[in-house]
Design an enzyme around this catalytic site. Structure first.
Site, PDB file in Angstrom:
ATOM      1  N   GLU A  89     -90.483  -2.118   4.935  1.00 16.63           N
ATOM      2  CA  GLU A  89     -89.625  -2.944   4.087  1.00 16.63           C
ATOM      3  C   GLU A  89     -89.753  -2.491   2.623  1.00 16.63           C
ATOM      4  O   GLU A  89     -90.709  -1.823   2.239  1.00 16.63           O
ATOM      5  CB  GLU A  89     -90.053  -4.414   4.175  1.00 16.63           C
ATOM      6  CG  GLU A  89     -90.052  -4.979   5.596  1.00 16.63           C
ATOM      7  CD  GLU A  89     -90.273  -6.481   5.625  1.00 16.63           C
ATOM      8  OE1 GLU A  89     -89.426  -7.174   6.198  1.00 16.63           O
ATOM      9  OE2 GLU A  89     -91.289  -6.968   5.073  1.00 16.63           O
ATOM     10  N   GLN A 127     -86.531 -13.262  -4.531  1.00 19.43           N
ATOM     11  CA  GLN A 127     -86.137 -13.976  -3.312  1.00 19.43           C
ATOM     12  C   GLN A 127     -86.495 -15.442  -3.516  1.00 19.43           C
ATOM     13  O   GLN A 127     -87.648 -15.769  -3.857  1.00 19.43           O
ATOM     14  CB  GLN A 127     -86.872 -13.382  -2.108  1.00 19.43           C
ATOM     15  CG  GLN A 127     -86.359 -12.009  -1.719  1.00 19.43           C
ATOM     16  CD  GLN A 127     -84.988 -12.083  -1.054  1.00 19.43           C
ATOM     17  OE1 GLN A 127     -84.881 -12.400   0.119  1.00 19.43           O
ATOM     18  NE2 GLN A 127     -83.932 -11.786  -1.801  1.00 19.43           N
ATOM     19  N   MET A 180     -90.644 -18.675  -3.921  1.00 17.87           N
ATOM     20  CA  MET A 180     -90.365 -17.306  -4.370  1.00 17.87           C
ATOM     21  C   MET A 180     -91.021 -16.320  -3.417  1.00 17.87           C
ATOM     22  O   MET A 180     -92.179 -16.508  -3.039  1.00 17.87           O
ATOM     23  CB  MET A 180     -90.970 -17.136  -5.766  1.00 17.87           C
ATOM     24  CG  MET A 180     -91.157 -15.698  -6.247  1.00 17.87           C
ATOM     25  SD  MET A 180     -92.151 -15.612  -7.785  1.00 17.87           S
ATOM     26  CE  MET A 180     -90.906 -15.752  -9.039  1.00 17.87           C
ATOM     27  N   ASN A 181     -90.284 -15.248  -3.010  1.00 13.44           N
ATOM     28  CA  ASN A 181     -90.987 -14.083  -2.469  1.00 13.44           C
ATOM     29  C   ASN A 181     -90.564 -12.830  -3.221  1.00 13.44           C
ATOM     30  O   ASN A 181     -90.559 -12.890  -4.466  1.00 13.44           O
ATOM     31  CB  ASN A 181     -90.965 -13.995  -0.940  1.00 13.44           C
ATOM     32  CG  ASN A 181     -89.644 -13.922  -0.239  1.00 13.44           C
ATOM     33  OD1 ASN A 181     -88.905 -14.884  -0.201  1.00 13.44           O
ATOM     34  ND2 ASN A 181     -89.328 -12.793   0.348  1.00 13.44           N
ATOM     35  N   ASP A 182     -90.275 -11.747  -2.581  1.00  8.44           N
ATOM     36  CA  ASP A 182     -90.189 -10.421  -3.219  1.00  8.44           C
ATOM     37  C   ASP A 182     -89.536 -10.374  -4.607  1.00  8.44           C
ATOM     38  O   ASP A 182     -88.493 -10.999  -4.827  1.00  8.44           O
ATOM     39  CB  ASP A 182     -89.321  -9.483  -2.381  1.00  8.44           C
ATOM     40  CG  ASP A 182     -89.618  -9.521  -0.913  1.00  8.44           C
ATOM     41  OD1 ASP A 182     -90.573 -10.178  -0.510  1.00  8.44           O
ATOM     42  OD2 ASP A 182     -88.865  -8.881  -0.167  1.00  8.44           O
ATOM     43  N   PHE A 203     -80.791 -11.067   0.969  1.00  9.84           N
ATOM     44  CA  PHE A 203     -82.144 -10.534   1.024  1.00  9.84           C
ATOM     45  C   PHE A 203     -82.385  -9.555  -0.128  1.00  9.84           C
ATOM     46  O   PHE A 203     -81.527  -9.327  -0.966  1.00  9.84           O
ATOM     47  CB  PHE A 203     -82.384  -9.871   2.391  1.00  9.84           C
ATOM     48  CG  PHE A 203     -82.783 -10.838   3.492  1.00  9.84           C
ATOM     49  CD1 PHE A 203     -82.542 -12.204   3.388  1.00  9.84           C
ATOM     50  CD2 PHE A 203     -83.403 -10.374   4.651  1.00  9.84           C
ATOM     51  CE1 PHE A 203     -82.914 -13.087   4.397  1.00  9.84           C
ATOM     52  CE2 PHE A 203     -83.776 -11.239   5.671  1.00  9.84           C
ATOM     53  CZ  PHE A 203     -83.530 -12.595   5.545  1.00  9.84           C
ATOM     54  N   SER A 204     -83.557  -8.947  -0.109  1.00 12.10           N
ATOM     55  CA  SER A 204     -84.023  -8.161  -1.259  1.00 12.10           C
ATOM     56  C   SER A 204     -83.129  -6.990  -1.615  1.00 12.10           C
ATOM     57  O   SER A 204     -82.399  -6.465  -0.771  1.00 12.10           O
ATOM     58  CB  SER A 204     -85.435  -7.648  -0.984  1.00 12.10           C
ATOM     59  OG  SER A 204     -86.332  -8.717  -1.129  1.00 12.10           O
ATOM     60  N   ASP A 230     -83.180  -4.052   2.046  1.00  9.49           N
ATOM     61  CA  ASP A 230     -83.940  -3.925   0.805  1.00  9.49           C
ATOM     62  C   ASP A 230     -83.599  -2.670  -0.010  1.00  9.49           C
ATOM     63  O   ASP A 230     -84.482  -1.865  -0.340  1.00  9.49           O
ATOM     64  CB  ASP A 230     -85.464  -3.974   1.091  1.00  9.49           C
ATOM     65  CG  ASP A 230     -85.852  -5.156   1.952  1.00  9.49           C
ATOM     66  OD1 ASP A 230     -85.121  -6.162   1.939  1.00  9.49           O
ATOM     67  OD2 ASP A 230     -86.882  -5.083   2.654  1.00  9.49           O
TER      68      ASP A 230
HETATM   69  C1  FRU Z   1     -90.110  -8.736   2.538  1.00  9.47           C
HETATM   70  C2  FRU Z   1     -88.848  -9.296   3.148  1.00  9.47           C
HETATM   71  C3  FRU Z   1     -87.695  -8.333   2.950  1.00  9.47           C
HETATM   72  C4  FRU Z   1     -86.506  -9.226   3.011  1.00  9.47           C
HETATM   73  C5  FRU Z   1     -86.998 -10.468   2.336  1.00  9.47           C
HETATM   74  C6  FRU Z   1     -86.423 -11.745   2.865  1.00  9.47           C
HETATM   75  O1  FRU Z   1     -91.005  -9.679   2.105  1.00  9.47           O
HETATM   76  O2  FRU Z   1     -89.055  -9.580   4.495  1.00  9.47           O
HETATM   77  O3  FRU Z   1     -87.666  -7.278   3.880  1.00  9.47           O
HETATM   78  O4  FRU Z   1     -85.407  -8.668   2.359  1.00  9.47           O
HETATM   79  O5  FRU Z   1     -88.413 -10.488   2.496  1.00  9.47           O
HETATM   80  O6  FRU Z   1     -86.750 -12.826   2.074  1.00  9.47           O
END
Ligand code: FRU
Length: 498
Positions: A223, A55, A37-39, A98-99, A168
């Protein structure tokens, strides 16, 4: 009908997601169903419930082709898992979804707006991204990508804007019924800017203006923006890449930035103040929503790109969100406090008042790894304390330390001995407002994290810790004399219906 790529991710979630026992996860912080998991994405209310997308790379504990995972909640603490919402299954998002954000449309459907990424070879033969903005529309579980995607691409950028870094979107419905989005972009000077578009309800976007630009002052690419009114002012938040430290306010690498100012439809955004959002080790890409009762709540990825390679061996999930925070402004600064919903899960109150500390002590009933504890420290006597430390997640070998030096007004977070076996950044120091040697710290622990709220939310600092759960002692130590009050609750979520 879900595409084959999305169905594969959903089947994978069903097959492997349930293998992870609940006690291998945090008790109330959002984590991925399985994998990476990210954003936070699309953090918003839809039909009265709070949705959180993220993400997501279900197939490993590392970043990979980006999907959108999906959770929802009624109280920001207990998360119901929904099937993955988006997968990279079209030409225009073949290198990742992406986000982005989400919003309820006037016809009752939910719109997801995200960045579609494609890869191409540039004139030097290098692979580079092409980023465009896309939408998908659905019912809160299943989403269909719009046939006319992308809705925004290179031709919608202001002069000098880069199509490699255009991402984003955070979308919202304004009081006048218009749907706006803010989007991060890299400008001709190589650093970031936040662009404002309107008309998203018609699956297109009209460029309104550049809200603010970095001019190489706060990092490079900006971002994950968000833009919202708060206590009579307007706030623009973003997560800059490649920052350089500025005193103790910003640290090197991926950071966060809160710009406070005013917005006028004629003049645009006027920035009056800039500050970091979180002063700890793990915090990035925050996103906010407004609750039906009018609160502005922020959630962020409780991790940092600079530290993601340090993780428990063979972990089946990686990455978690912060505790959602209620935002307000005071004296021109951002105030952050845990969502008030947390108080409903407090159990076993332990209270100690006016306890003298000179050397190291522990207190009856004060230990644990899933808890909410407020500690107030005051100087006392001629030997006023020179430093004070609270050690949590402690056993004979491990500890994570919060240390305060009143003479310097310095708070330090230190997880060197938390058990992470990599030589990454483990400490962060920051300045707190001096109140004649007195400090109030609210500390939230949830198995593998620590969040500290200083002086009723004047500052917040987050860090992940992967210390073994048996390490649950807490000690208090002063050099010189201090007097402390401690109020501690266990947090219990078992047996609660989602
Ligand atoms: C920020 C980022 C966003 C992008 C996403 C990709 O953490 O780099 O800019 O959309 O993660 O996973």
């Amino acid at each position: 009908m879900p595409s084959d790529v999305l169905q594969k991710a959903r089947d994978f979630e069903v097959q492997y997601g349930s293998h992870i026992p609940d006690n291998e996860r945090p008790a109330f912080h959002a984590t991925p169903t399985i994998g990476w998991m990210n954003d936070p994405n699309g953090f918003s209310f839809y039909k009265g419930e709070c949705h959180l997308f993220y993400q997501y790379h279900p197939y490993s504990n590392e970043w990979g082709s980006m999907h959108w995972g999906h959770l929802k909640t009624r109280d920001f603490l207990r998360w119901e898992r929904l099937p993955a919402a988006l997968a990279p299954d079209q030409d225009y998002d073949s290198a990742g979804c992406f986000s982005g954000g989400a919003v309820e449309l006037d016809d009752g459907r939910q719109l997801l707006m995200y960045t579609g990424v494609q890869r191409e070879r540039n004139a030097d033969g290098f692979i580079q991204d092409v980023q465009t903005q896309c939408v998908a529309i659905g019912d809160g579980v299943n989403y269909e990508k719009w046939g006319g995607n992308p809705i925004l691409d290179g031709k919608d950028l202001p002069e000098g804007g880069s199509t490699i870094d255009f991402r984003d979107p955070k979308v919202w419905r304004d009081r006048d019924g218009t749907f706006y989005a803010v989007i991060g972009n890299r400008t001709a000077d190589g650093s970031g800017a936040i662009l404002l578009y309107r008309g998203i309800e018609n699956y297109r976007g009209e460029f309104v203006r550049t809200l603010d630009a970095c001019h190489n002052q706060y990092g490079k690419m900006w971002e994950c923006p968000d833009f919202f009114p708060l206590d009579g002012r307007q706030v623009l938040i973003t997560s800059p890449q490649d920052m350089c430290p500025m005193g103790l306010e910003f640290h090197a690498g991926n950071g966060t930035l809160c710009l406070i100012g005013d917005y006028d439809t004629e003049k645009g955004f006027t920035r009056q103040a800039a500050q970091a959002i979180d002063y700890g080790l793990d915090f990035y890409a925050p996103q906010t929503l407004e609750t039906p009762d009018g609160r502005r709540i922020m959630i962020a990825w409780m991790q940092n790109w600079d530290t993601v390679n340090s993780k428990p061996y063979n972990c089946r999930w990686f990455g978690q969100m912060t505790l959602p925070r209620e935002l307000s402004l005071k004296n021109g600064r951002l105030i952050q406090n845990p969502v008030r919903e947390l108080e409903a899960y407090r159990r076993e109150r332990v209270i100690h008042q006016n306890i003298p500390v000179c050397g190291e002590i522990n207190l009856p009933g004060v230990q644990g790894r899933v808890l909410d504890m407020t500690v107030t420290v005051r100087p006392i006597g001629p030997e006023r304390y020179r430093w004070f430390r609270i050690c949590v997640a402690k056993d004979g070998e491990h500890e994570t330390i919060i240390r305060y030096r009143p003479d310097q007004g310095l708070l330090k977070l230190d997880r060197i001995r938390s058990g992470l076996p990599h030589d990454i950044v483990h400490t962060r120091s920051f300045l707190v407002r001096s109140r004649d040697g007195e400090i109030k710290l609210r500390i939230i622990l949830d198995r593998c994290s620590l969040e500290v709220f200083v002086n009723d939310g004047e500052q917040a600092a987050s860090a992940v810790i992967y210390t073994q759960q048996e390490a649950d002692a807490i000690t208090f130590e002063a050099s010189g004399s201090a007097l402390i009050d401690v109020e501690k609750y266990d947090l219990a979520f078992d047996g609660q219906e989602v």
